[in-house]
Design a protein around this motif. Structure first.
Motif, PDB file in Angstrom:
ATOM      1  N   GLY A  95       0.838  -3.779   4.389  1.00  0.00           N
ATOM      2  CA  GLY A  95      -0.356  -2.961   4.555  1.00  0.00           C
ATOM      3  C   GLY A  95      -0.055  -1.477   4.650  1.00  0.00           C
ATOM      4  O   GLY A  95       1.091  -1.038   4.580  1.00  0.00           O
TER       5      GLY A  95
ATOM      6  N   LEU B  88       1.819 -12.062   4.998  1.00  0.00           N
ATOM      7  CA  LEU B  88       1.608 -10.684   5.433  1.00  0.00           C
ATOM      8  C   LEU B  88       2.781 -10.259   6.294  1.00  0.00           C
ATOM      9  O   LEU B  88       3.202 -10.995   7.186  1.00  0.00           O
TER      10      LEU B  88
ATOM     11  N   ALA C 100      -7.769 -10.423   7.136  1.00  0.00           N
ATOM     12  CA  ALA C 100      -6.582 -10.650   6.303  1.00  0.00           C
ATOM     13  C   ALA C 100      -5.574 -11.533   7.027  1.00  0.00           C
ATOM     14  O   ALA C 100      -4.986 -12.440   6.431  1.00  0.00           O
ATOM     15  N   ARG C 101      -5.371 -11.282   8.315  1.00  0.00           N
ATOM     16  CA  ARG C 101      -4.454 -12.123   9.093  1.00  0.00           C
ATOM     17  C   ARG C 101      -4.913 -13.573   9.108  1.00  0.00           C
ATOM     18  O   ARG C 101      -4.111 -14.494   8.980  1.00  0.00           O
TER      19      ARG C 101
ATOM     20  N   GLU D 120      -6.697 -15.148   6.904  1.00  0.00           N
ATOM     21  CA  GLU D 120      -6.647 -15.765   5.577  1.00  0.00           C
ATOM     22  C   GLU D 120      -5.216 -16.010   5.094  1.00  0.00           C
ATOM     23  O   GLU D 120      -5.004 -16.771   4.160  1.00  0.00           O
ATOM     24  N   ALA D 121      -4.244 -15.356   5.707  1.00  0.00           N
ATOM     25  CA  ALA D 121      -2.851 -15.475   5.263  1.00  0.00           C
ATOM     26  C   ALA D 121      -2.277 -16.844   5.616  1.00  0.00           C
ATOM     27  O   ALA D 121      -2.675 -17.467   6.600  1.00  0.00           O
TER      28      ALA D 121
ATOM     29  N   HIS E 145      -2.793  -4.643   8.927  1.00  0.00           N
ATOM     30  CA  HIS E 145      -3.780  -5.566   8.361  1.00  0.00           C
ATOM     31  C   HIS E 145      -4.882  -5.827   9.377  1.00  0.00           C
ATOM     32  O   HIS E 145      -4.644  -5.848  10.575  1.00  0.00           O
TER      33      HIS E 145
ATOM     34  N   ARG F 215       0.854  -1.194   0.000  1.00  0.00           N
ATOM     35  CA  ARG F 215       0.000   0.000   0.000  1.00  0.00           C
ATOM     36  C   ARG F 215       0.887   1.240   0.000  1.00  0.00           C
ATOM     37  O   ARG F 215       1.889   1.302   0.714  1.00  0.00           O
TER      38      ARG F 215
ATOM     39  N   ILE G 254      -6.982  -5.840  -4.879  1.00  0.00           N
ATOM     40  CA  ILE G 254      -5.827  -6.731  -4.842  1.00  0.00           C
ATOM     41  C   ILE G 254      -6.067  -7.766  -5.935  1.00  0.00           C
ATOM     42  O   ILE G 254      -7.146  -8.359  -5.999  1.00  0.00           O
TER      43      ILE G 254
ATOM     44  N   ASP H  13       3.637  -8.309   9.245  1.00  0.00           N
ATOM     45  CA  ASP H  13       2.756  -7.914  10.338  1.00  0.00           C
ATOM     46  C   ASP H  13       3.525  -7.972  11.654  1.00  0.00           C
ATOM     47  O   ASP H  13       4.278  -8.926  11.904  1.00  0.00           O
TER      48      ASP H  13
ATOM     49  N   THR I 130       0.110 -16.653   0.585  1.00  0.00           N
ATOM     50  CA  THR I 130       0.056 -15.251   0.973  1.00  0.00           C
ATOM     51  C   THR I 130       0.803 -15.070   2.282  1.00  0.00           C
ATOM     52  O   THR I 130       0.541 -15.770   3.263  1.00  0.00           O
TER      53      THR I 130
ATOM     54  N   VAL J 144       2.486  -9.215   1.282  1.00  0.00           N
ATOM     55  CA  VAL J 144       1.607  -8.059   1.372  1.00  0.00           C
ATOM     56  C   VAL J 144       2.046  -7.157   2.516  1.00  0.00           C
ATOM     57  O   VAL J 144       2.175  -7.598   3.661  1.00  0.00           O
TER      58      VAL J 144
END
Length: 140
Positions: free
Chosen positions: A87, A54, A96-97, A99-100, A92, A8, A43, A56, A52, A85
């Protein structure tokens, strides 16, 4: 396997952007960098056989060797794309967390998003160098 950074915000012409470009040019695997608006924006759909990751603050801290081993396993298992990814300023959300496939942290400190992008690019180069036996990485 495609190594795809989705981030982002815009990096534009900056010292961090120069570092990002410098390291991504060294990666011998297919690599892509996609910038998304700070808010909204679509996305791109995730292809089949993809992972995926993240970046984080709640993520796991990997050593460079562990990170390389994970990428090597994914490559060997036929994963077509590893999507990293980054953020916006607020990070995030919980969805999203959840699903990663993996959450990664670059330590307990907070890093600027532009610097995190350059650091990720360097670690992608380092990981591919480790996997190819290139002498760049000097394990301690």
């Amino acid at each position: 396997m495609l190594l795809h950074i989705l981030a982002r915000g815009r990096i534009a012409r900056s010292p961090e952007g120069e570092l990002l470009d410098r390291y991504l040019k060294r990666v011998t695997w297919a690599v892509k960098h996609t910038e998304l608006p700070d808010r909204g924006g679509n996305i791109p759909p995730l292809p089949a056989q993809a992972r995926t990751v993240l970046l984080d603050e709640r993520g796991k801290q990997f050593s460079s060797e562990e990170f390389a081993a994970m990428l090597g396993r994914w490559r060997d298992d036929g994963v077509r794309e590893a999507r990293f990814v980054i953020g916006a300023a607020d990070g995030h959300g919980d969805v999203a967390r959840g699903e990663a496939d993996v959450l990664i942290a670059f330590g307990a400190m907070t890093w600027p998003h532009l610097m995190a992008r350059a650091m990720l690019a360097e670690q992608l180069w380092r990981a591919t160098a480790i996997l190819s036996g290139h002498p760049y990485h000097r394990a301690g």
